[in-house]
Design a protein around this motif. Structure first.
Motif, mmCIF file in Angstrom:
data_model
loop_
_atom_site.group_PDB
_atom_site.id
_atom_site.type_symbol
_atom_site.label_atom_id
_atom_site.label_comp_id
_atom_site.label_asym_id
_atom_site.label_seq_id
_atom_site.Cartn_x
_atom_site.Cartn_y
_atom_site.Cartn_z
ATOM 1 N N LEU A 143 -11.583 0.635 60.572
ATOM 2 C CA LEU A 143 -12.340 1.746 60.002
ATOM 3 C C LEU A 143 -13.827 1.396 60.068
ATOM 4 C CD1 LEU A 143 -10.168 2.669 56.877
ATOM 5 C CD2 LEU A 143 -10.246 3.807 59.108
ATOM 6 N N PRO A 144 -14.592 2.108 60.893
ATOM 7 C CA PRO A 144 -16.010 1.786 61.060
ATOM 8 C C PRO A 144 -16.778 1.854 59.746
ATOM 9 C CG PRO A 144 -15.272 3.271 62.793
ATOM 10 C CD PRO A 144 -14.162 3.207 61.785
ATOM 11 N N PHE A 145 -17.660 0.893 59.556
ATOM 12 C CA PHE A 145 -18.452 0.766 58.335
ATOM 13 C C PHE A 145 -19.247 2.040 58.048
ATOM 14 C CE2 PHE A 145 -22.408 -0.506 56.200
ATOM 15 C CZ PHE A 145 -21.940 -1.274 55.157
ATOM 16 N N ALA A 146 -20.005 2.522 59.028
ATOM 17 C CA ALA A 146 -20.883 3.672 58.817
ATOM 18 C C ALA A 146 -20.087 4.950 58.557
ATOM 19 C CB ALA A 146 -21.799 3.861 60.025
ATOM 20 N N ILE A 147 -18.979 5.122 59.282
ATOM 21 C CA ILE A 147 -18.174 6.318 59.090
ATOM 22 C C ILE A 147 -17.568 6.343 57.690
ATOM 23 C CG2 ILE A 147 -16.052 7.489 59.816
ATOM 24 C CD1 ILE A 147 -16.697 6.764 62.659
ATOM 25 N N MET A 148 -17.137 5.175 57.202
ATOM 26 C CA MET A 148 -16.571 5.127 55.860
ATOM 27 C C MET A 148 -17.636 5.362 54.792
ATOM 28 S SD MET A 148 -13.502 5.097 56.414
ATOM 29 C CE MET A 148 -13.141 5.261 54.655
ATOM 30 N N ASN A 149 -18.884 5.012 55.081
ATOM 31 C CA ASN A 149 -19.963 5.370 54.159
ATOM 32 C C ASN A 149 -19.999 6.878 53.954
ATOM 33 O OD1 ASN A 149 -20.848 2.716 53.863
ATOM 34 N ND2 ASN A 149 -22.425 2.898 55.436
ATOM 35 N N VAL A 150 -19.883 7.600 55.062
ATOM 36 C CA VAL A 150 -19.921 9.061 55.014
ATOM 37 C C VAL A 150 -18.688 9.615 54.302
ATOM 38 C CG1 VAL A 150 -19.928 11.165 56.403
ATOM 39 C CG2 VAL A 150 -21.292 9.191 57.123
ATOM 40 N N VAL A 151 -17.509 9.108 54.681
ATOM 41 C CA VAL A 151 -16.264 9.610 54.098
ATOM 42 C C VAL A 151 -16.230 9.383 52.588
ATOM 43 C CG1 VAL A 151 -13.761 9.295 54.020
ATOM 44 C CG2 VAL A 151 -14.942 9.341 56.219
ATOM 45 N N LEU A 152 -16.603 8.190 52.163
ATOM 46 C CA LEU A 152 -16.568 7.864 50.735
ATOM 47 C C LEU A 152 -17.613 8.657 49.957
ATOM 48 C CD1 LEU A 152 -16.045 4.009 51.049
ATOM 49 C CD2 LEU A 152 -14.367 5.693 50.263
ATOM 50 N N ALA A 153 -18.748 8.912 50.577
ATOM 51 C CA ALA A 153 -19.766 9.740 49.923
ATOM 52 C C ALA A 153 -19.260 11.163 49.750
ATOM 53 C CB ALA A 153 -21.061 9.728 50.732
ATOM 54 N N LEU A 154 -18.592 11.687 50.789
ATOM 55 C CA LEU A 154 -18.051 13.046 50.726
ATOM 56 C C LEU A 154 -16.885 13.133 49.746
ATOM 57 C CD1 LEU A 154 -18.118 14.046 54.496
ATOM 58 C CD2 LEU A 154 -19.792 14.546 52.716
ATOM 59 N N ALA A 155 -16.207 11.999 49.510
ATOM 60 C CA ALA A 155 -15.105 11.974 48.537
ATOM 61 C C ALA A 155 -15.635 11.892 47.106
ATOM 62 C CB ALA A 155 -14.181 10.795 48.825
ATOM 63 N N ARG A 156 -16.962 11.814 46.985
ATOM 64 C CA ARG A 156 -17.625 11.802 45.672
ATOM 65 C C ARG A 156 -17.263 10.578 44.829
ATOM 66 N NH1 ARG A 156 -15.409 15.419 42.875
ATOM 67 N NH2 ARG A 156 -13.783 16.018 44.350
ATOM 68 N N VAL A 157 -17.059 9.436 45.478
ATOM 69 C CA VAL A 157 -16.816 8.224 44.706
ATOM 70 C C VAL A 157 -18.116 7.836 44.014
ATOM 71 C CG1 VAL A 157 -15.038 7.428 46.301
ATOM 72 C CG2 VAL A 157 -17.390 6.677 46.625
ATOM 73 N N SER A 158 -18.007 7.208 42.862
ATOM 74 C CA SER A 158 -19.205 6.840 42.114
ATOM 75 C C SER A 158 -19.991 5.771 42.867
ATOM 76 C CB SER A 158 -18.834 6.326 40.724
ATOM 77 O OG SER A 158 -18.209 5.067 40.799
ATOM 78 N N LEU A 159 -21.304 5.829 42.764
ATOM 79 C CA LEU A 159 -22.166 4.891 43.480
ATOM 80 C C LEU A 159 -21.924 3.454 43.020
ATOM 81 C CD1 LEU A 159 -24.402 4.540 45.540
ATOM 82 C CD2 LEU A 159 -26.074 4.924 43.715
ATOM 83 N N GLN A 160 -21.686 3.263 41.725
ATOM 84 C CA GLN A 160 -21.458 1.914 41.196
ATOM 85 C C GLN A 160 -20.193 1.300 41.785
ATOM 86 O OE1 GLN A 160 -21.282 1.710 36.922
ATOM 87 N NE2 GLN A 160 -21.091 -0.514 36.880
ATOM 88 N N ARG A 161 -19.108 2.066 41.805
ATOM 89 C CA ARG A 161 -17.865 1.552 42.380
ATOM 90 C C ARG A 161 -17.991 1.395 43.889
ATOM 91 N NH1 ARG A 161 -12.962 4.733 39.181
ATOM 92 N NH2 ARG A 161 -13.411 3.863 37.117
ATOM 93 N N PHE A 162 -18.680 2.301 44.515
ATOM 94 C CA PHE A 162 -18.916 2.212 45.954
ATOM 95 C C PHE A 162 -19.590 0.888 46.290
ATOM 96 C CE2 PHE A 162 -21.898 2.831 49.504
ATOM 97 C CZ PHE A 162 -21.049 3.272 50.498
ATOM 98 N N PHE A 163 -20.534 0.471 45.472
ATOM 99 C CA PHE A 163 -21.283 -0.754 45.719
ATOM 100 C C PHE A 163 -20.417 -1.987 45.492
ATOM 101 C CE2 PHE A 163 -24.057 -4.257 44.526
ATOM 102 C CZ PHE A 163 -25.035 -4.210 45.508
ATOM 103 N N TRP A 164 -19.812 -2.100 44.294
ATOM 104 C CA TRP A 164 -19.101 -3.322 43.938
ATOM 105 C C TRP A 164 -17.740 -3.452 44.620
ATOM 106 C CZ3 TRP A 164 -22.025 -6.932 42.368
ATOM 107 C CH2 TRP A 164 -23.159 -6.660 41.581
ATOM 108 N N ALA A 165 -16.998 -2.345 44.694
ATOM 109 C CA ALA A 165 -15.705 -2.402 45.386
ATOM 110 C C ALA A 165 -15.914 -2.622 46.879
ATOM 111 C CB ALA A 165 -14.915 -1.111 45.146
ATOM 112 N N GLY A 166 -16.994 -2.036 47.419
ATOM 113 C CA GLY A 166 -17.318 -2.258 48.824
ATOM 114 C C GLY A 166 -17.643 -3.712 49.102
#
Length: 225
Positions: A143-166
């Motif tokens: 799963l490409p890094f940049a594409i998943m940035n877009v997908v996860l942003a569109l899924a409305r995941v919280s920025l805090q979890r996006f950062f630490w879980a990522g």
């Protein structure tokens, strides 16, 4: 079914083409530079490496270079010192990509998926299982890094979890890439042949299986609940 206005349709085509072609072009360009200037790169001073890292953050965020290639190269030239540096680059690039996805989208994708229930359901399930989904998305080697940035942003995941879980999800791939870079006797030979050590292939397969099984578990549990 609502028709997508021509301007927005062109926007979707452009974004899709960019995500598919930009990494390929960037990889070929970076590979050529690494092969041609291996000796010069080995003699980079601190300021030059800082500039390289800043440029890498931008190219990773814009889907121009794959994270794995950057990590292998930095591991080869810098050794274990590269680990905290590349982690910082990944995290900053992911935040930039996350924010860019929201700016570029501007509600367009939300309108587009309104008539696509399967896509909508997929994004909703990612949102409902934020931490697990982010970790699994980052662990997966396909799963490409940049594409998943877009997908996860569109899924409305919280920025805090996006950062630490990522961060947690990227660690296995990052460590593997750094170890591979350190273990290479010749970066040019590795890039030219494309051959990786056997242990790397087994670990990548294991990470892929973990990611696939994890996503299956998430979606099946929500479907049968």
């Amino acid at each position: 079914m609502k028709e997508i206005p021509q301007k927005k349709s062109l926007k979707l085509i452009f974004l899709s083409s960019w995500m598919l072609l930009a990494p390929l072009i960037g990889s070929v360009t970076l590979t050529g530079l690494l092969m041609s200037f291996e000796a010069q790169i080995a003699n980079f001073d601190l300021v030059t490496w800082i500039l390289f890292c800043l440029l890498s953050i931008l190219t990773i965020a814009l889907a121009l270079t794959p994270t794995t290639l950057i990590a292998i190269a930095m591991g080869y030239f810098l050794g274990w010192i590269a680990l905290p540096i590349i982690i910082a680059c990944y995290q900053i690039a992911s935040l930039i990509g996350y924010q860019l996805a929201k700016v570029v989208d501007d509600g367009f994708i939300a309108t587009w998926i309104a008539d696509k229930p399967k896509v909508k359901l997929f994004l909703e399930k990612l949102h409902q299982n934020e931490t697990e989904s982010i970790i699994l998305a980052r662990i997966s080697p396909i799963l490409p890094f940049a594409i998943m940035n877009v997908v996860l942003a569109l899924a409305r995941v919280s920025l805090q979890r996006f950062f630490w879980a990522g961060l947690v999800g990227m660690l296995p791939r990052t460590l593997l890439s750094i170890i591979t870079g350190i273990g290479l006797s010749s970066l040019q030979a590795y890039i030219a042949t494309g051959q990786s050590p056997a242990y790397q292939q087994y670990i990548l397969l294991a990470l892929l299986l973990v990611s696939i099984l994890g996503f299956i578990k998430i979606f099946r549990s929500k479907t049968t609940a």
